[in-house]
Write a protein that holds these residues in place. Sequence first.
Motif, PDB file in Angstrom:
ATOM      1  N   HIS A 262       0.816  -1.215   0.000  1.00  0.00           N
ATOM      2  CA  HIS A 262       0.000   0.000   0.000  1.00  0.00           C
ATOM      3  C   HIS A 262       0.849   1.264   0.000  1.00  0.00           C
ATOM      4  CE1 HIS A 262      -3.819  -1.947   0.167  1.00  0.00           C
ATOM      5  NE2 HIS A 262      -3.597  -2.534   1.319  1.00  0.00           N
ATOM      6  N   GLY A 263       2.138   1.121  -0.261  1.00  0.00           N
ATOM      7  CA  GLY A 263       3.009   2.284  -0.327  1.00  0.00           C
ATOM      8  C   GLY A 263       3.936   2.434   0.847  1.00  0.00           C
ATOM      9  N   ASN A 264       3.867   1.520   1.818  1.00  0.00           N
ATOM     10  CA  ASN A 264       4.774   1.593   2.963  1.00  0.00           C
ATOM     11  C   ASN A 264       5.599   0.321   3.118  1.00  0.00           C
ATOM     12  OD1 ASN A 264       2.762  -0.113   3.727  1.00  0.00           O
ATOM     13  ND2 ASN A 264       2.153   1.012   5.554  1.00  0.00           N
ATOM     14  N   GLY A 265       5.594  -0.543   2.097  1.00  0.00           N
ATOM     15  CA  GLY A 265       6.410  -1.750   2.128  1.00  0.00           C
ATOM     16  C   GLY A 265       5.610  -2.998   1.807  1.00  0.00           C
ATOM     17  N   PRO A 266       6.293  -4.041   1.309  1.00  0.00           N
ATOM     18  CA  PRO A 266       5.624  -5.298   0.947  1.00  0.00           C
ATOM     19  C   PRO A 266       5.027  -6.000   2.159  1.00  0.00           C
ATOM     20  CG  PRO A 266       7.809  -5.163  -0.032  1.00  0.00           C
ATOM     21  CD  PRO A 266       7.726  -4.067   0.971  1.00  0.00           C
ATOM     22  N   LEU A 267       3.871  -6.604   1.957  1.00  0.00           N
ATOM     23  CA  LEU A 267       3.211  -7.366   3.013  1.00  0.00           C
ATOM     24  C   LEU A 267       2.655  -8.655   2.429  1.00  0.00           C
ATOM     25  CD1 LEU A 267       1.121  -6.045   5.931  1.00  0.00           C
ATOM     26  CD2 LEU A 267       0.247  -7.963   4.626  1.00  0.00           C
ATOM     27  N   ALA A 268       2.894  -9.768   3.126  1.00  0.00           N
ATOM     28  CA  ALA A 268       2.366 -11.073   2.732  1.00  0.00           C
ATOM     29  C   ALA A 268       1.440 -11.572   3.838  1.00  0.00           C
ATOM     30  CB  ALA A 268       3.501 -12.065   2.498  1.00  0.00           C
ATOM     31  N   SER A 269       0.234 -12.024   3.471  1.00  0.00           N
ATOM     32  CA  SER A 269      -0.745 -12.491   4.448  1.00  0.00           C
ATOM     33  C   SER A 269      -1.099 -13.945   4.150  1.00  0.00           C
ATOM     34  CB  SER A 269      -1.999 -11.616   4.407  1.00  0.00           C
ATOM     35  OG  SER A 269      -2.958 -12.068   5.345  1.00  0.00           O
ATOM     36  N   PHE A 270      -1.153 -14.742   5.220  1.00  0.00           N
ATOM     37  CA  PHE A 270      -1.463 -16.164   5.073  1.00  0.00           C
ATOM     38  C   PHE A 270      -2.542 -16.556   6.074  1.00  0.00           C
ATOM     39  CE2 PHE A 270      -0.726 -20.600   6.422  1.00  0.00           C
ATOM     40  CZ  PHE A 270      -0.884 -21.249   5.202  1.00  0.00           C
ATOM     41  N   THR A 271      -3.572 -17.282   5.607  1.00  0.00           N
ATOM     42  CA  THR A 271      -4.639 -17.788   6.471  1.00  0.00           C
ATOM     43  C   THR A 271      -4.632 -19.305   6.428  1.00  0.00           C
ATOM     44  OG1 THR A 271      -6.000 -15.834   5.983  1.00  0.00           O
ATOM     45  CG2 THR A 271      -7.115 -17.730   6.960  1.00  0.00           C
ATOM     46  N   ASP A 272      -4.489 -19.943   7.605  1.00  0.00           N
ATOM     47  CA  ASP A 272      -4.419 -21.409   7.625  1.00  0.00           C
ATOM     48  C   ASP A 272      -5.816 -22.018   7.761  1.00  0.00           C
ATOM     49  OD1 ASP A 272      -5.188 -21.275  10.287  1.00  0.00           O
ATOM     50  OD2 ASP A 272      -3.244 -21.891  11.091  1.00  0.00           O
ATOM     51  N   SER A 273      -5.879 -23.330   7.884  1.00  0.00           N
ATOM     52  CA  SER A 273      -7.163 -24.041   7.911  1.00  0.00           C
ATOM     53  C   SER A 273      -7.969 -23.760   9.172  1.00  0.00           C
ATOM     54  CB  SER A 273      -6.918 -25.550   7.781  1.00  0.00           C
ATOM     55  OG  SER A 273      -6.058 -26.002   8.821  1.00  0.00           O
ATOM     56  N   ASP A 274      -7.321 -23.254  10.240  1.00  0.00           N
ATOM     57  CA  ASP A 274      -8.025 -22.891  11.467  1.00  0.00           C
ATOM     58  C   ASP A 274      -8.469 -21.438  11.475  1.00  0.00           C
ATOM     59  OD1 ASP A 274      -7.950 -25.374  12.674  1.00  0.00           O
ATOM     60  OD2 ASP A 274      -6.007 -25.006  13.636  1.00  0.00           O
ATOM     61  N   GLY A 275      -8.222 -20.737  10.378  1.00  0.00           N
ATOM     62  CA  GLY A 275      -8.594 -19.334  10.314  1.00  0.00           C
ATOM     63  C   GLY A 275      -7.574 -18.410  10.953  1.00  0.00           C
ATOM     64  N   ILE A 276      -6.409 -18.940  11.337  1.00  0.00           N
ATOM     65  CA  ILE A 276      -5.342 -18.109  11.912  1.00  0.00           C
ATOM     66  C   ILE A 276      -4.697 -17.303  10.787  1.00  0.00           C
ATOM     67  CG2 ILE A 276      -3.113 -18.130  13.088  1.00  0.00           C
ATOM     68  CD1 ILE A 276      -3.991 -20.691  14.503  1.00  0.00           C
ATOM     69  N   ILE A 277      -4.607 -15.985  10.993  1.00  0.00           N
ATOM     70  CA  ILE A 277      -4.052 -15.084   9.976  1.00  0.00           C
ATOM     71  C   ILE A 277      -2.671 -14.610  10.422  1.00  0.00           C
ATOM     72  CG2 ILE A 277      -4.359 -12.918   8.725  1.00  0.00           C
ATOM     73  CD1 ILE A 277      -7.358 -13.194   9.218  1.00  0.00           C
ATOM     74  N   THR A 278      -1.677 -14.773   9.553  1.00  0.00           N
ATOM     75  CA  THR A 278      -0.312 -14.307   9.829  1.00  0.00           C
ATOM     76  C   THR A 278       0.097 -13.319   8.747  1.00  0.00           C
ATOM     77  OG1 THR A 278       0.232 -16.445  10.831  1.00  0.00           O
ATOM     78  CG2 THR A 278       2.065 -14.986  10.278  1.00  0.00           C
ATOM     79  N   GLU A 279       0.444 -12.090   9.153  1.00  0.00           N
ATOM     80  CA  GLU A 279       0.898 -11.058   8.224  1.00  0.00           C
ATOM     81  C   GLU A 279       2.391 -10.835   8.409  1.00  0.00           C
ATOM     82  OE1 GLU A 279      -3.139  -8.314   7.771  1.00  0.00           O
ATOM     83  OE2 GLU A 279      -1.481  -7.642   9.046  1.00  0.00           O
ATOM     84  N   ILE A 280       3.130 -10.844   7.289  1.00  0.00           N
ATOM     85  CA  ILE A 280       4.578 -10.630   7.309  1.00  0.00           C
ATOM     86  C   ILE A 280       4.876  -9.343   6.572  1.00  0.00           C
ATOM     87  CG2 ILE A 280       6.840 -11.587   6.739  1.00  0.00           C
ATOM     88  CD1 ILE A 280       3.933 -13.937   6.564  1.00  0.00           C
ATOM     89  N   PHE A 281       5.406  -8.358   7.291  1.00  0.00           N
ATOM     90  CA  PHE A 281       5.738  -7.054   6.711  1.00  0.00           C
ATOM     91  C   PHE A 281       7.248  -6.878   6.732  1.00  0.00           C
ATOM     92  CE2 PHE A 281       6.921  -2.628   7.574  1.00  0.00           C
ATOM     93  CZ  PHE A 281       6.379  -1.988   6.471  1.00  0.00           C
TER      94      PHE A 281
END
Length: 676
Positions: A262-281
């Motif tokens: 969004h203009g402040n750096g790359p971000l990767a988001s992952f959602t597992d089978s339990d609905g746990i969301i992990t964002e890596i910035f």
Amino acid sequence: MLSLLLCLSALAPLAGAVTLSTDTTNTDIDISACPIKYFGAGPYSSFDELLIVSYKIAGTDQAAAYMSADLEGDGVFIFYFNGGGTVTTASSGTAGAQTDSQDLTRCRAGLGKSYKVDEEVRRDSDTCSIKTCLGSGDFQSRSNCATNQVCMGNDVCGSEHSCSIVANSVVAVSGATAVIPDFCAYDIVSGGGLVVTAILRERRYKDTPFVDSVKISTTSGGTDIVTLLQGGKAELKESTGTTDLTLSSTVKTQIGLSLYDHGNGPLASFTDSDGIITEIFFEGTLLHVKHTVPSGKTAYTGGVCFDATDITGEKVNTYSSSSCDTIVSDSRGDGITCSDKQTRCTDELNSVKVDSVDIAPYVKACADNLLCGYHDGDDLYCRFKQAYARTADLDSYDCSASVCLYHECASHEFCAVALSGDAACFCRSLNETVNGFRDDGTYGPDATCDDGTASVSLIGCLLVEEDVNLDDLHLKDDTCTGQSNGNILQFTFDTQNPCGATSTVAGDKIQFDNAIQNTMDGQITRENSVNIKFSCSFEKELDSTTAFSFQIKDGSITQEYTAGDYTFPLTISVYSDAAMTEQLTADAQLEINQKVYVKLEATDLGDSGLVLVINKCFTTTDNDPEGANVYSLIDAKTAEVPERDNPGHILNKVVTMTTHRLQTPAMDLDFGKPGF
């Protein structure tokens, strides 16, 4: 007459219960004294146990209700009203059997619609919010999640866990701090089919690792890997090769990851089978992980972010060299007062502090674990504030984004803030090639000289270390600038375009001397001046197929000359032939090794008795007779007494010169070889 006790809770505070009296006859019961919204006096109707009349006051939304009762005994009544003012149900009981009361307060939504206190009006599953009716008669939206939870969408509440790494200083999910000890690769997050691995390299100092890139793999992605790189870049490595990923605000999906910037750096988001969301910035210096776990689910436990007590146990041999744990000591902490760093880190973080997130771990990670032993030239205070702000979900953290965010450097370089405040590429401290030039006090390999062309290459990051702006560099001719090739700056000139080089003859060779300089424009600046000299020698006899020529400034120049009481014109002219009949003009082109003839002539001497004597004849590279770079044509005095009938008083001794090169087009000869 029996008393009928009506206990009602209303919008305004009740001073106490209101007793309403009636008798067996049909008598109006005036309850206007009751502090109940929308009630007053009016007619009534009669029923066996409970007599209620309700109506709407003309032209309003207000409801009116009146009551009377069959007086068989005391009764306690509870009334339930809808928004239209109509009683929907009513209950009664014998005296002493029921002592409840009913709140008649309603929230009105228009069109005759109203809601009881605490009644749910609307639910928004995306924000986990519920709109309800308050006791004040107003509506309120509130979160369905607890104060320490966040909404994950679809009416699911969860808990957030954040982890930050700036350079090698870690603030783990638990709030504990740690230091990554070496240049090996480490798993930062591991669980739920997701593995995040940090690759570390050195920057200014040989013993301080920085996260240089982040590799992300998922179960669904198989062997494919997404890597977040320096300069805001990302790439996808597949079995068939590596592809650059251009990230923007539009989500791009790869190996189960949602990737965007969004203009402040790359971000990767992952959602597992339990609905746990992990964002890596990752913005090049700060690596921040946000791990959001739905209620009833369990957070991950693998990786440095979740267990900072055993960092070496998270080492990844696949991405680690055999010597990655060998640390070369560096004097990085000389002259640093740790208490000053602690104060600065505390002040910076206090400026963005919120009650929900403690600054103590970030102060320790900032000062004790890093800056007490590291001279900050990499905007690290801002990166710790940014880490805290992302943990606290702050939109602003009173600090600009890194100037290096989208600045690309070569592999032997890293980006940092230059003296000017702009992004610049500095040399990594463990690069042996660069260190060799640094130790020798040079800025690159020797110049190359081939086929009349001279070329010299400079390692740009070594000049940046000296506070030099590479864009200001040029040869003696400031129109001859360097060409960048992978942040190696190359300068080139040849005998046709010598770029201000001077030259001298040494035996059968011609030596060209030039210099790389910067333009200071006489302004006060913090940039250092540059004068890097280099030279190339070429054979005088050039290949016959190669044509080298230059244009002279003029073929003849006349100036007034004074000797004693006499003033007369003195002319120097250049000819292409020994008979001096073919005078060269300003547009004449001379080739290398072409012989020219020079004539010196004094006129209008009359009977003065003056004779023309050449005391000294020389050429210079500058229009300055006192210039240091001089090539002598005649050193001894030469006198010729002209014949009286020679009106031109022409010097009979002719000086010839074999040309070798010109300083620049449209300039005087740089030097010549005398011949008689």
